[in-house]
Write a protein that holds these residues in place. Structure first.
Motif, PDB file in Angstrom:
ATOM      1  N   LYS A  91       0.805  -1.215   0.000  1.00  0.00           N
ATOM      2  CA  LYS A  91       0.000   0.000   0.000  1.00  0.00           C
ATOM      3  C   LYS A  91       0.843   1.273   0.000  1.00  0.00           C
ATOM      4  CE  LYS A  91      -4.006  -2.023   2.348  1.00  0.00           C
ATOM      5  NZ  LYS A  91      -3.467  -3.308   2.823  1.00  0.00           N
ATOM      6  N   LEU A  92       2.123   1.150   0.330  1.00  0.00           N
ATOM      7  CA  LEU A  92       3.012   2.315   0.327  1.00  0.00           C
ATOM      8  C   LEU A  92       3.828   2.310  -0.960  1.00  0.00           C
ATOM      9  CD1 LEU A  92       4.369   2.516   3.989  1.00  0.00           C
ATOM     10  CD2 LEU A  92       2.875   4.132   2.839  1.00  0.00           C
ATOM     11  N   TYR A 107       8.702  -3.534   3.797  1.00  0.00           N
ATOM     12  CA  TYR A 107       8.178  -3.782   5.141  1.00  0.00           C
ATOM     13  C   TYR A 107       6.703  -4.177   5.099  1.00  0.00           C
ATOM     14  CZ  TYR A 107       7.596  -3.125  10.196  1.00  0.00           C
ATOM     15  OH  TYR A 107       7.352  -3.323  11.532  1.00  0.00           O
ATOM     16  N   PHE A 108       5.918  -3.489   4.251  1.00  0.00           N
ATOM     17  CA  PHE A 108       4.474  -3.755   4.181  1.00  0.00           C
ATOM     18  C   PHE A 108       4.085  -4.557   2.944  1.00  0.00           C
ATOM     19  CE2 PHE A 108       4.079  -0.359   7.363  1.00  0.00           C
ATOM     20  CZ  PHE A 108       3.186  -0.967   8.222  1.00  0.00           C
ATOM     21  N   SER A 165      11.161   1.889   7.941  1.00  0.00           N
ATOM     22  CA  SER A 165      11.575   3.277   7.783  1.00  0.00           C
ATOM     23  C   SER A 165      10.663   4.154   8.645  1.00  0.00           C
ATOM     24  CB  SER A 165      11.461   3.698   6.320  1.00  0.00           C
ATOM     25  OG  SER A 165      10.088   3.691   5.920  1.00  0.00           O
ATOM     26  N   MET A 166      10.959   5.438   8.722  1.00  0.00           N
ATOM     27  CA  MET A 166      10.095   6.357   9.474  1.00  0.00           C
ATOM     28  C   MET A 166       8.694   6.395   8.868  1.00  0.00           C
ATOM     29  SD  MET A 166      11.647   7.432  12.095  1.00  0.00           S
ATOM     30  CE  MET A 166      10.488   8.716  12.578  1.00  0.00           C
ATOM     31  N   GLU A 167       8.625   6.343   7.548  1.00  0.00           N
ATOM     32  CA  GLU A 167       7.316   6.352   6.890  1.00  0.00           C
ATOM     33  C   GLU A 167       6.549   5.066   7.184  1.00  0.00           C
ATOM     34  OE1 GLU A 167       5.320   7.541   2.595  1.00  0.00           O
ATOM     35  OE2 GLU A 167       7.493   7.386   2.800  1.00  0.00           O
ATOM     36  N   GLN A 170       5.085   5.427  10.647  1.00  0.00           N
ATOM     37  CA  GLN A 170       3.929   6.323  10.650  1.00  0.00           C
ATOM     38  C   GLN A 170       2.703   5.619  10.082  1.00  0.00           C
ATOM     39  OE1 GLN A 170       3.618   9.571  11.927  1.00  0.00           O
ATOM     40  NE2 GLN A 170       1.468   9.048  11.557  1.00  0.00           N
ATOM     41  N   PHE A 171       2.903   4.873   9.000  1.00  0.00           N
ATOM     42  CA  PHE A 171       1.800   4.132   8.388  1.00  0.00           C
ATOM     43  C   PHE A 171       1.264   3.085   9.359  1.00  0.00           C
ATOM     44  CE2 PHE A 171       0.132   0.647   5.757  1.00  0.00           C
ATOM     45  CZ  PHE A 171      -0.802   1.335   5.007  1.00  0.00           C
ATOM     46  N   GLU A 172       2.176   2.418  10.078  1.00  0.00           N
ATOM     47  CA  GLU A 172       1.793   1.410  11.063  1.00  0.00           C
ATOM     48  C   GLU A 172       0.975   2.039  12.187  1.00  0.00           C
ATOM     49  OE1 GLU A 172       4.125  -2.396  12.856  1.00  0.00           O
ATOM     50  OE2 GLU A 172       5.095  -0.461  13.128  1.00  0.00           O
TER      51      GLU A 172
END
Length: 208
Positions: A91-92, A107-108, A165-167, A170-172
Motif C-alpha cells: 500500500k506504500l 516492510y508492508f 523506515s520512518m514512513e 507512521q503508516f503502522e
C-alpha cells in the motif's frame, strides 16, 4: 515458504475446521482482491488481529501488482487470471519514471494467496511474542530451514529481517489507530442496547 497471518480469536474455530478461506468477509478490506492475506514480515500487520498464525504456503506463479487500485481499474486483471497463484502488493507506493510505481520499502509487502489449498496453518502464537523481535526472527529462520529440508530439496530460502523506515512506522501507527477506532465503535454499538435494556428494566421495577 513461511508466512504470517493475523486474525481474531473468534475466527479460530472456523479456521481449525475449514482452514484459511479465500472468500471470507474481511473487516479490514481487500485492497488487492480476494484471497488469503499474509506477509513474510511478522511485525507489519499486527493490528489486523489479536492472534498470529504461522502458515506454510506454496507461492506458485507470483505477480507483483503496480498499485492499490489495480483490480478496480481493470476487470481483466490478474484477479481473474487462473495462472496466477499469489499476488504481491504494497500500500506504500512511490512514483517512478514514466508513470511507473514501486514499493517504497518491503516492510508492508502483502501476499494474497489465491487458493485455499496453497495455505496450511501450522502454529498459533500470541501477538505479545512480537515484543521480542530476536526470538521471532530466529523462530522464522528455524521453521523456514525445516521447510527447506523437507520440501525444497534443502534449497536455502533467504529470510531477511526487514527494518521499518520512518514512513513505515507512521503508516503502522495510522493503521493501528484506524483499527482501534473501528473496534471502539463496535463496543459502543454492542453496549448501547445493553444500557437501554437495563434502563427499561429499572424503569419497570420503579413502576412496580
Amino acid at each position: 515458504e513461511i508466512a504470517f497471518h493475523y486474525t481474531s480469536t473468534k475466527k479460530l474455530t472456523s479456521i481449525r475446521s475449514k482452514g484459511l478461506q479465500t472468500d471470507m468477509p474481511r473487516r479490514n478490506g481487500s485492497a488487492f482482491g480476494s484471497g488469503i492475506y499474509a506477509g513474510t514480515n511478522p511485525h507489519a500487520f499486527l493490528s489486523y488481529g489479536n492472534v498470529g498464525i504461522v502458515l506454510l504456503y506454496l507461492p506458485g506463479c507470483t505477480r507483483q501488482v503496480a498499485n492499490i487500485n489495480f483490480f478496480h481499474q481493470d476487470s481483466s486483471s490478474d484477479e481473474n487470471d487462473d495462472t496466477i497463484d499469489t499476488i504481491r502488493g504494497n500500500k506504500l507506493m512511490a512514483e517512478g519514471l514514466r508513470g511507473t510505481t514501486f514499493p517504497k520499502s518491503p516492510y508492508f509487502d502483502e501476499l494474497v494467496i489465491q487458493r485455499c489449498e496453497q495455505a496450511l496453518p501450522l502454529l498459533l502464537f500470541p501477538t505479545e511474542i512480537t515484543n521480542n523481535p530476536d526470538l521471532l526472527f530466529e523462530l522464522q529462520r528455524g521453521l523456514q530451514k525445516l521447510v527447506d529440508n523437507a520440501f525444497n530439496d534443502s534449497r536455502t530460502t533467504v529470510v531477511r529481517r526487514i527494518l521499518p523506515s520512518m514512513e513505515d512506522l507512521q503508516f503502522e501507527h495510522d493503521l493501528r489507530s484506524k483499527h482501534q477506532k473501528r473496534a471502539a465503535k463496535k463496543i459502543v454499538a454492542v453496549a448501547a442496547p445493553v444500557v437501554l435494556v437495563a434502563a427499561v428494566r429499572e424503569t419497570f421495577e420503579c413502576l412496580g
